[in-house]
Design an enzyme around this catalytic site. Structure first.
Site, PDB file in Angstrom:
ATOM      1  N   HIS A 229     -21.106 -21.144   4.174  1.00 15.92           N
ATOM      2  CA  HIS A 229     -20.122 -21.465   2.906  1.00 15.92           C
ATOM      3  C   HIS A 229     -20.438 -20.602   1.834  1.00 15.92           C
ATOM      4  O   HIS A 229     -20.355 -19.092   1.921  1.00 15.92           O
ATOM      5  CB  HIS A 229     -20.244 -22.817   2.405  1.00 15.92           C
ATOM      6  N   HIS A 270     -13.446 -17.109   8.963  1.00 18.20           N
ATOM      7  CA  HIS A 270     -13.141 -18.237   8.142  1.00 18.20           C
ATOM      8  C   HIS A 270     -12.384 -19.122   8.799  1.00 18.20           C
ATOM      9  O   HIS A 270     -11.922 -19.023  10.002  1.00 18.20           O
ATOM     10  CB  HIS A 270     -12.026 -17.532   7.166  1.00 18.20           C
ATOM     11  N   ASP A 328     -16.347 -13.367   0.480  1.00 13.70           N
ATOM     12  CA  ASP A 328     -17.778 -13.097   0.147  1.00 13.70           C
ATOM     13  C   ASP A 328     -18.146 -11.465   0.606  1.00 13.70           C
ATOM     14  O   ASP A 328     -19.595 -11.231   0.253  1.00 13.70           O
ATOM     15  CB  ASP A 328     -18.673 -14.139   1.049  1.00 13.70           C
TER      16      ASP A 328
END
Ligand code: SDX
Length: 388
Positions: A229, A270, A328
């Protein structure tokens, strides 16, 4: 059902939750906050305006925005006792471990007079959290490098204030670089909220029991820390370090494809997006802008990241599984260019996501609600007797 068990209709109703805050279309790479596309907010808005939007549902008028910004500025200091909490940690404690502890401790400072059924009390919790997270985050960094904590300055913007608390010292005036302040604000916007992700679901579930909101946010910080995460941004930079040179990219792509190898391509894939994460697109553009303005567009890690992305986007394994860069993948390269150490990356994510967490917590408590109770599909033993 799978023949063994039959789904009861209640299963879906308790599993899903309703919200008006954020909409994601994973197949088409769409992300809306209260109906506004993330690309437009990143380009035209600023983080505190996005905070107001997420919390209240509408963009503020100029007067509402000024009042909101002043309120936040005047809540940025933390209780002086809180600085004692840092002293209990070793200097090399992971900043996310410290944030779990210190943000949880905020619940001890604001609980007796707190009535979570009072909308104004809930609003003040949100203001305090939005205002104090940058102060606490910067304190984590200062503690780790043995420098004194810096007090917030109410005349600085949110991004400027954070950078000064991170990199300023009492010994000299700190000149904020407007390019870095704008980049920081953009990063805050891109991480602000993301529907029912693992950490937001954690905050909503904890909040559903009526728990103290500051303790609920600490639970969200804990959930975000995982490398699957929010911890992925730190893991991306560690991965780029491990790759070291573009010629090693094929070896790592093969590792990522090997079902027997736990290595994942950090910053890729994802649970919801089966297309480009729209935040990753804005983040990549911001990365090029910021590193260009800083004259480090040839940063070796940026070059490796771009080649890694190019190769993965053409590789059948990733194409078939619809794996694309997520929020990210590029954020860490910008944070590193700003001067933020890798172990602080997820703290920045937590700081930014606090508005999302507390907006969902507030939404939950704004209407009649019941304690959350995720359903399970029991796949264990049928009833049996203890041996005679
Ligand atoms: C965030 O939920 C949110 O919204 C989160 C977030 C937010 O804003 O709150 O968007 C922030 O957490 C972004 C994700 C950051 N995590 C990472 O970058 C870590 C690397 N990514 C993977 O761990 C993974 O992609 C997850 C955890 C993000 C998703 O995991 P899933 O749900 O198991 O992925 P999937 O079901 O789409 O996987 C499909 C296939 C699987 O292979 P098969 O079993 O079909 O053979 O793709 C594989 C996975 O093994 N796969 C990867 C991969 N991600 C998925 N293979 C290699 N590298 C990867 N990164």
């Amino acid at each position: 059902g799978n023949g063994l068990f039959t789904y009861d209709p209640g299963f879906v109703s308790t599993a899903a939750c309703e919200s008006k805050i954020t909409y994601i279309d994973g197949a088409n790479g769409i992300l809306l906050h209260r109906g506004y596309p993330i690309e437009q907010l990143a380009e035209k808005s600023d983080y505190l305006e996005v905070c107001y939007l997420l919390l209240n549902g509408e963009l503020p008028t100029a007067e509402q925005k000024e009042k909101f910004v002043n309120t936040i500025s005047n809540h940025t200091m933390v209780h002086e006792q809180l600085s004692q909490f840092f002293k209990g940690f070793r200097r090399d404690a992971h900043p996310m471990a410290i944030m779990c502890g210190v943000v949880g401790a905020l619940s001890a400072f604001y609980h007796d007079s707190l009535d979570i059924n009072d909308p104004h009390h809930r609003e003040v919790c949100a203001y305090r959290l939005i205002a104090k997270m940058p102060t606490l985050a910067a304190m984590c960094y200062k503690y780790s490098i043995g420098q004194p904590f810096m007090y917030p300055q109410n005349n600085l913007s949110y991004g400027e204030n954070f950078l000064r608390m991170m990199f300023g010292t009492p010994c000299a005036d700190y000149e904020v670089n407007p390019v870095l302040a704008r980049a920081m604000d953009r990063i805050f916007i891109l991480h602000a909220d993301h529907e029912q992700n693992a950490s937001t679901s954690t905050v909503r579930l904890a909040g559903s029991s009526g728990a103290n909101p500051f303790a609920c946010i600490a639970a969200g910080i804990a959930a975000l820390w995982g490398p699957a995460h929010g911890g992925a941004n730190e893991a991306v930079l560690n991965m780029l370090d491990e790759i070291g040179d573009a010629e090693n990219i094929p070896e790592f792509i093969e590792k990522a494809k090997d079902p027997n190898d736990p290595f994942r391509l950090m910053g890729f894939g994802h649970r919801v997006y089966r297309n480009f994460d729209p935040r990753a697109k804005v983040m990549k553009k911001t990365c090029d802008e910021v590193l260009g303005l800083l004259g480090i567009e040839n940063d070796p890690q940026l070059q490796i990241a771009k080649q890694l992305e190019q190769i993965a986007l053409e590789d059948e394994y990733f194409v078939k599984r619809k794996l694309y860069p997520n929020v990210d993948f590029y954020s860490g390269i910008i944070l590193k260019a700003i001067g933020i150490p890798t172990n602080m990356f997820t703290v920045i994510f937590a700081l930014s996501r606090t508005i999302g967490w507390i907006s969902h917590w507030n939404e939950f408590h704004s209407s009649p609600n019941k304690i959350g109770r995720p359903r399970q599909l029991y796949t264990g033993e049928q009833q049996r007797d203890y041996p005679a």
